[in-house]
Scaffold this motif. Structure first.
Motif, short mmCIF file in Angstrom:
data_model
loop_
_atom_site.label_atom_id
_atom_site.label_comp_id
_atom_site.label_asym_id
_atom_site.label_seq_id
_atom_site.Cartn_x
_atom_site.Cartn_y
_atom_site.Cartn_z
N GLY A 33 56.36 25.91 33.23
CA GLY A 33 56.95 25.60 34.33
C GLY A 33 58.34 25.07 34.66
N HIS A 34 59.12 24.97 33.19
CA HIS A 34 60.60 24.86 33.18
C HIS A 34 61.18 25.85 32.71
N GLY A 35 60.84 26.90 32.78
CA GLY A 35 61.31 27.86 32.11
C GLY A 35 62.55 28.68 32.45
N THR A 36 63.48 27.89 32.76
CA THR A 36 64.78 28.50 33.16
C THR A 36 65.71 28.44 31.85
N PRO A 37 66.64 29.29 31.80
CA PRO A 37 67.57 28.98 30.36
C PRO A 37 68.17 27.84 30.52
N ASP A 38 68.69 27.24 31.67
CA ASP A 38 69.34 25.91 31.81
C ASP A 38 68.63 24.79 31.07
N ILE A 39 67.33 24.88 31.49
CA ILE A 39 66.30 23.53 31.02
C ILE A 39 66.46 24.10 29.96
N LEU A 41 68.55 25.16 27.26
CA LEU A 41 69.56 24.75 26.74
C LEU A 41 69.72 23.13 26.81
N ALA A 42 69.75 22.72 27.86
CA ALA A 42 69.67 21.21 28.12
C ALA A 42 68.84 20.32 27.14
N SER A 43 67.52 21.01 26.89
CA SER A 43 66.35 20.16 26.05
C SER A 43 66.58 20.66 24.59
N LEU A 44 67.47 21.69 24.34
CA LEU A 44 67.32 21.92 23.00
C LEU A 44 67.67 20.75 22.08
N SER A 45 68.59 19.88 22.36
CA SER A 45 68.58 18.59 21.72
C SER A 45 67.43 17.83 21.26
N LEU A 46 66.39 17.86 22.35
CA LEU A 46 65.39 16.93 22.29
C LEU A 46 64.65 17.67 21.26
N VAL A 47 64.36 18.84 21.44
CA VAL A 47 63.36 19.28 20.19
C VAL A 47 63.93 19.52 18.85
N LEU A 48 64.99 19.77 18.44
CA LEU A 48 65.79 19.68 17.43
C LEU A 48 65.85 18.31 16.86
N GLY A 49 65.88 17.31 17.60
CA GLY A 49 66.09 15.96 17.21
C GLY A 49 64.70 15.49 16.67
N ALA A 50 63.47 15.84 17.60
CA ALA A 50 62.44 15.61 17.44
C ALA A 50 61.64 16.41 15.92
N TRP A 51 62.27 17.56 16.03
CA TRP A 51 61.77 18.36 14.75
C TRP A 51 62.42 17.54 13.38
N LEU A 52 63.56 17.11 13.68
CA LEU A 52 64.10 16.55 12.24
C LEU A 52 63.41 15.16 12.12
N ALA A 53 63.35 14.29 13.26
CA ALA A 53 62.54 13.21 12.92
C ALA A 53 61.04 13.24 12.29
N CYS A 54 60.54 14.43 12.80
CA CYS A 54 59.03 14.86 12.19
C CYS A 54 59.28 15.02 10.95
N PHE A 161 56.81 12.82 25.15
CA PHE A 161 57.98 12.94 24.93
C PHE A 161 58.86 13.87 25.32
N PHE A 162 58.31 15.32 25.24
CA PHE A 162 59.02 16.32 25.63
C PHE A 162 59.07 16.28 27.42
N ARG A 163 57.80 16.01 27.97
CA ARG A 163 57.75 16.07 29.30
C ARG A 163 58.76 14.88 30.08
N THR A 164 58.89 13.79 29.53
CA THR A 164 59.56 12.84 30.18
C THR A 164 61.16 13.08 29.79
N GLY A 165 61.33 13.71 28.55
CA GLY A 165 62.67 14.21 28.42
C GLY A 165 63.16 15.29 29.32
N LEU A 166 62.00 16.14 29.78
CA LEU A 166 62.39 17.21 30.62
C LEU A 166 62.53 16.79 32.15
N GLY A 167 62.19 15.53 32.21
CA GLY A 167 62.30 14.75 33.76
C GLY A 167 60.82 15.12 34.50
N SER A 168 59.71 15.50 33.76
CA SER A 168 58.73 15.76 34.46
C SER A 168 57.67 14.54 34.54
#
Length: 171
Positions: A33-39, A41-54, A161-168
């Motif tokens: 539901g957020h499948g635009t390239p802008d979202i 790219l903007a959320s890439l830091s969220l997933v990379l940070g979460a991935w590293l922490a995990c 985490f991802f939903r709130t980070g995406l502003g959903s």
């Protein structure tokens, strides 16, 4: 190169693969539901940070287990770096401690839901391996620990985490 290979074995690659699949799959589900390239790219830091922490949390948990099972691992898993002497116990403690602290710092730095997810996972992982609790002594409790962390805590916590980070809005 030998140290990197030993660190890879210490991290238990099958759990690294499982953690990677969990983080990226939950991220992609949260992205529906957020499948635009802008979202993306903007959320890439969220997933990379979460991935590293995990991933760091994962190394903490599997490393802690190895620290408490060196004698058993010398017989059952002699290729592990603590069991075969590639790492000393002191080096293992440093790796585990640094990974645990770094995972919590990164997770809490990125947000409440990720901090809770990683924090709860580390608590359960510690209770699984460390005396006097050492839940792994009891097969049902050991299975419940793994089910709780991998099945509930990680999936639900990362999704929130991802939903709130995406502003959903939360479901």
């Amino acid at each position: 190169m030998a140290t990197i290979q030993a660190l890879w074995r210490f991290s238990r690659p099958h759990t690294i693969i499982g953690t990677t699949l969990s983080v990226w799959t939950v991220y992609l589900l949260a992205m529906l539901g957020h499948g635009t390239p802008d979202i993306f790219l903007a959320s890439l830091s969220l997933v990379l940070g979460a991935w590293l922490a995990c991933l760091l949390g994962n190394v903490y948990i599997v490393g802690l287990n190895q620290l408490w099972d060196v004698e058993i691992d010398r017989i059952n898993k002699p290729n592990l770096p603590l069991a075969n002497g590639d790492f000393s116990i002191a080096q293992g403690r440093w790796i585990v401690g640094l990974c645990g602290v770094a995972s919590l710092v990164i997770a809490w730095g990125l947000g409440l839901w990720l901090g809770l997810t990683v924090g709860i996972s580390l608590i359960i992982g510690t209770a699984y391996s460390v005396p006097p609790v050492r839940l792994k002594r009891f097969s049902l409790l050991a299975a419940l620990c793994i089910l709780t962390v991998r099945g509930i805590v990680v999936n639900l916590g990362l999704f929130l985490f991802f939903r709130t980070g995406l502003g959903s809005p939360l479901p």
